[in-house]
Design an enzyme around this catalytic site. Structure first.
Site, mmCIF file in Angstrom:
data_model
loop_
_atom_site.group_PDB
_atom_site.id
_atom_site.type_symbol
_atom_site.label_atom_id
_atom_site.label_comp_id
_atom_site.label_asym_id
_atom_site.label_seq_id
_atom_site.Cartn_x
_atom_site.Cartn_y
_atom_site.Cartn_z
ATOM 1 N N ASP A 29 0.735 -1.026 0.006
ATOM 2 C CA ASP A 29 -0.024 -0.159 0.011
ATOM 3 C C ASP A 29 0.853 1.301 -0.044
ATOM 4 O O ASP A 29 0.482 2.327 0.398
ATOM 5 C CB ASP A 29 -0.938 0.115 1.025
ATOM 6 C CG ASP A 29 -0.198 -0.075 2.529
ATOM 7 O OD1 ASP A 29 0.886 -0.409 2.462
ATOM 8 O OD2 ASP A 29 -0.872 0.271 3.480
ATOM 9 N N HIS A 71 24.960 3.565 -16.876
ATOM 10 C CA HIS A 71 23.855 3.945 -16.076
ATOM 11 C C HIS A 71 23.878 3.160 -14.861
ATOM 12 O O HIS A 71 23.182 2.635 -14.358
ATOM 13 C CB HIS A 71 22.500 3.637 -16.939
ATOM 14 C CG HIS A 71 22.299 4.527 -17.730
ATOM 15 N ND1 HIS A 71 21.618 4.212 -19.014
ATOM 16 C CD2 HIS A 71 22.618 5.855 -18.098
ATOM 17 C CE1 HIS A 71 21.615 5.297 -19.860
ATOM 18 N NE2 HIS A 71 22.177 6.154 -19.140
ATOM 19 N N ASP A 124 27.243 11.685 -11.920
ATOM 20 C CA ASP A 124 26.311 12.380 -12.746
ATOM 21 C C ASP A 124 25.028 12.518 -12.047
ATOM 22 O O ASP A 124 24.210 11.569 -11.711
ATOM 23 C CB ASP A 124 26.108 11.228 -13.881
ATOM 24 C CG ASP A 124 25.291 11.584 -15.083
ATOM 25 O OD1 ASP A 124 24.490 12.482 -15.011
ATOM 26 O OD2 ASP A 124 25.379 10.892 -16.242
ATOM 27 N N ASP A 127 21.643 18.751 -15.129
ATOM 28 C CA ASP A 127 22.142 17.210 -15.472
ATOM 29 C C ASP A 127 23.818 17.558 -15.668
ATOM 30 O O ASP A 127 24.149 18.045 -16.596
ATOM 31 C CB ASP A 127 21.820 16.617 -16.956
ATOM 32 C CG ASP A 127 22.053 15.456 -17.156
ATOM 33 O OD1 ASP A 127 22.928 14.931 -16.287
ATOM 34 O OD2 ASP A 127 21.837 14.866 -18.450
ATOM 35 N N HIS A 183 28.402 6.620 -26.594
ATOM 36 C CA HIS A 183 27.105 7.113 -26.584
ATOM 37 C C HIS A 183 27.194 8.532 -27.241
ATOM 38 O O HIS A 183 28.246 9.028 -27.618
ATOM 39 C CB HIS A 183 26.661 7.393 -24.987
ATOM 40 C CG HIS A 183 27.828 8.255 -24.167
ATOM 41 N ND1 HIS A 183 27.754 9.436 -24.513
ATOM 42 C CD2 HIS A 183 28.700 7.724 -23.283
ATOM 43 C CE1 HIS A 183 28.828 9.875 -23.491
ATOM 44 N NE2 HIS A 183 29.398 9.026 -22.900
ATOM 45 N N HIS A 230 22.034 15.739 -25.710
ATOM 46 C CA HIS A 230 20.441 15.421 -25.358
ATOM 47 C C HIS A 230 19.847 16.631 -25.274
ATOM 48 O O HIS A 230 20.561 17.475 -24.272
ATOM 49 C CB HIS A 230 19.955 14.180 -24.657
ATOM 50 C CG HIS A 230 20.451 14.279 -23.304
ATOM 51 N ND1 HIS A 230 19.705 15.121 -22.540
ATOM 52 C CD2 HIS A 230 21.232 13.918 -22.404
ATOM 53 C CE1 HIS A 230 20.077 14.927 -21.234
ATOM 54 N NE2 HIS A 230 21.266 14.119 -21.163
ATOM 55 N N HIS A 239 15.809 13.627 -20.498
ATOM 56 C CA HIS A 239 16.012 13.723 -21.701
ATOM 57 C C HIS A 239 14.698 14.189 -22.507
ATOM 58 O O HIS A 239 13.740 13.546 -22.736
ATOM 59 C CB HIS A 239 16.181 12.318 -22.403
ATOM 60 C CG HIS A 239 17.445 11.720 -22.009
ATOM 61 N ND1 HIS A 239 17.658 10.159 -21.623
ATOM 62 C CD2 HIS A 239 18.783 11.978 -21.633
ATOM 63 C CE1 HIS A 239 19.002 10.106 -21.322
ATOM 64 N NE2 HIS A 239 19.555 11.214 -21.007
ATOM 65 N N GLU A 247 28.183 16.167 -23.408
ATOM 66 C CA GLU A 247 29.026 15.262 -22.471
ATOM 67 C C GLU A 247 29.584 13.911 -23.212
ATOM 68 O O GLU A 247 29.328 12.934 -23.077
ATOM 69 C CB GLU A 247 27.723 14.565 -21.672
ATOM 70 C CG GLU A 247 26.578 13.921 -22.277
ATOM 71 C CD GLU A 247 25.439 13.356 -21.577
ATOM 72 O OE1 GLU A 247 25.873 12.647 -20.664
ATOM 73 O OE2 GLU A 247 24.293 13.517 -21.717
ATOM 74 N N TYR A 292 35.781 5.474 -21.738
ATOM 75 C CA TYR A 292 35.408 4.381 -20.924
ATOM 76 C C TYR A 292 36.519 3.230 -21.138
ATOM 77 O O TYR A 292 36.216 2.650 -22.323
ATOM 78 C CB TYR A 292 34.083 4.026 -20.804
ATOM 79 C CG TYR A 292 33.271 5.296 -20.647
ATOM 80 C CD1 TYR A 292 32.776 5.703 -19.615
ATOM 81 C CD2 TYR A 292 32.615 5.653 -21.927
ATOM 82 C CE1 TYR A 292 32.015 6.901 -19.469
ATOM 83 C CE2 TYR A 292 31.823 6.700 -21.839
ATOM 84 C CZ TYR A 292 31.449 7.341 -20.737
ATOM 85 O OH TYR A 292 30.625 8.536 -20.636
ATOM 86 N N ARG A 338 33.586 11.000 -17.750
ATOM 87 C CA ARG A 338 32.832 11.882 -18.425
ATOM 88 C C ARG A 338 32.766 13.143 -17.990
ATOM 89 O O ARG A 338 32.634 13.366 -16.783
ATOM 90 C CB ARG A 338 31.242 11.069 -18.459
ATOM 91 C CG ARG A 338 30.219 11.898 -19.369
ATOM 92 C CD ARG A 338 29.084 11.074 -19.655
ATOM 93 N NE ARG A 338 28.327 10.616 -18.222
ATOM 94 C CZ ARG A 338 28.126 9.462 -17.624
ATOM 95 N NH1 ARG A 338 28.900 8.434 -18.149
ATOM 96 N NH2 ARG A 338 27.408 9.180 -16.575
ATOM 97 N N GLU A 355 30.190 16.547 -18.319
ATOM 98 C CA GLU A 355 28.742 16.925 -18.812
ATOM 99 C C GLU A 355 28.542 18.437 -18.003
ATOM 100 O O GLU A 355 28.417 18.645 -17.050
ATOM 101 C CB GLU A 355 27.789 16.134 -18.463
ATOM 102 C CG GLU A 355 26.483 16.223 -19.067
ATOM 103 C CD GLU A 355 25.293 15.432 -18.498
ATOM 104 O OE1 GLU A 355 24.374 15.334 -19.103
ATOM 105 O OE2 GLU A 355 25.670 14.441 -17.805
#
Length: 424
Positions: free
Chosen positions: A37, A229, A246, A257, A336, A340, A347, A370, A374, A392, A394
């Site tokens: 619940d 991710h 990130d 972001d 990648h 975006h 996004h 970004e 890697y 990375r 960004e």
């Protein structure tokens, strides 16, 4: 409601002018059960909220375009007993007076009212986003000759940000920048990734950010940074490794972001710094291409060239740069896109191509830049000295009349500035 009711009324009016004579149906989401619940924290559908500012679940916006244009909201009724437990509701009367709708009804009147509203008119609705309403639309198609995707209109409306939207996004960017700076200052070897995540979330909320962040924060130490991710955030941050964060706050329904990568102990190793400087050079080249008149893919193309050339110089890949780009040899280490759209969704809404071509950047658009590199542990053909390095960088970039504005510039990016902030 982040803006005055008049702002939302004007957006709905703009929508009617972009429609043919017809009816647009835009439902918001319902609450979703997390377990037993307990419900997930609620957030309205972004397009619905963009057009209404109305924060409650189980509501439907109907916009009628034509000789008698009007906007109608169907929402939950007032219920004093339930409101004691789950919070106050506006109800139809409160919604009408507060948000400026022409007509308001309870949501249980929706099915009764809709046949008369449609009445052989064109229907604007986005199929596939709400299964309950999809089934109703199929039934109503018997009394409507045509259906169009309303998101094709609203996505374009949302793509160019107003001055009011930009101001909120600037504030969200500043809050996120403060959180990233704080994370750099408190980071120490031996901390858990989730401890650093908590420090970031603390700044978001202390600074007035929404309870829900723009997206789940990534705090990835060492080789975890090579998982794009990664959100487990449950490992120890080790001396001598990098940590990639990130994370972005949401403010009044608009996101930010930011990604930064820095040494856990405050000091880059030579190998870490070499990869880091390459990623930074790529980002700077990409930001330089984020300007009006260039197409949206131009920042990515610039980043690809810099990264490919740099990886070849480091002998992580080998060959002629143009040939390596043609064969996408970089993709193994940079898999990648570079940008975006950013706005109410991290996004955000808006097509990247028009007429089969990359669309042109225009003032008022906001996008991320970004690039990343890697090199996971076990990378075949790559010297072990590079293994486990994931970087990375960004930032959020507003396209302006004469170039761009980096909304997230308060977070240091050069290796020296990061080390100075960390005080090591």
């Amino acid at each position: 409601m982040p803006f005055a009711a008049e702002v939302y009324k004007n957006r709905r009016l703009r929508l009617t002018k972009k429609m043919e004579e017809g009816v647009a149906i835009i439902p918001t989401s319902s609450e979703r059960t997390r377990n037993n619940d307990v419900a997930f924290p609620y957030r309205p559908d972004s397009t619905f909220y963009y057009l209404t500012g109305f924060p409650e679940p189980d509501a439907v916006l109907v916009v009628v375009a034509g000789k008698e244009s009007k906007s109608i909201l169907f929402c939950q009724p007032k219920d004093p007993t339930k409101e004691v437990w789950t919070g106050r509701r506006f109800g139809p009367n409160g919604a009408k007076s507060t948000f400026g709708f022409d007509e308001t009804y309870t949501v249980d009147e929706f099915d009764k009212k809709m046949p008369g509203l449609i009445n052989l008119k064109k229907v604007y609705y986005s199929v596939g986003r709400n299964q309950d309403f999809d089934r109703r639309i199929v039934e109503w198609m018997r009394i409507s000759p045509a259906i169009s995707d309303v998101m094709q209109i609203t996505d374009e409306m949302r793509l160019i940000k107003s001055s009011e939207e930009i101001e909120i996004m600037r504030k969200a960017a500043i809050i996120s920048a403060q959180a990233h700076r704080h994370a750099m200052q408190v980071c120490r070897p031996g901390m858990m990734e989730y401890e650093l995540e908590a420090e970031i979330g603390k700044i978001f909320r202390f600074s007035g950010g929404d309870p829900l962040h723009a997206y789940p924060s990534i705090v990835a130490g060492g080789n975890n940074a090579c998982v794009l991710h990664y959100t487990e955030n449950n490992c120890v941050l080790k001396d001598g490794e990098l940590v990639l964060i990130d994370a972005g706050c949401e403010l009044d329904g608009y996101g930010s972001d930011i990604t930064r990568t820095f040494p856990v102990n405050g000091k880059f190793t030579p190998e870490q710094e070499a990869v880091y400087e390459l990623a930074l050079e790529a980002q700077e080249a990409a930001i330089g291409k984020a300007r009006p008149g260039n197409h949206v893919r131009a920042p990515h193309n610039a980043a690809v060239r810099v990264i490919t050339k740099g990886l070849a110089k480091l002998r992580i890949i080998r060959g002629n740069v143009n040939e390596l780009i043609r064969k996408r040899a970089y993709y193994r280490f940079f898999m990648h896109g570079t940008s975006h759209w950013l706005g109410s969704d991290v996004h955000d809404a808006g097509d990247y191509m028009k007429g089969g071509k990359w669309r042109e950047l225009r003032p008022g658009m906001v996008l991320t830049v970004e690039p990343g590199i890697y090199i996971p542990i076990g990378s075949k053909g790559v010297s072990k000295k590079w293994w486990g390095i994931g970087v990375r960088i960004e930032d959020d970039v507003l396209i302006t009349k004469n170039g761009n504005e980096v909304l997230t510039s308060l977070v240091p990016k050069t290796a020296r500035d990061i080390e100075l902030l960390m005080g090591r």
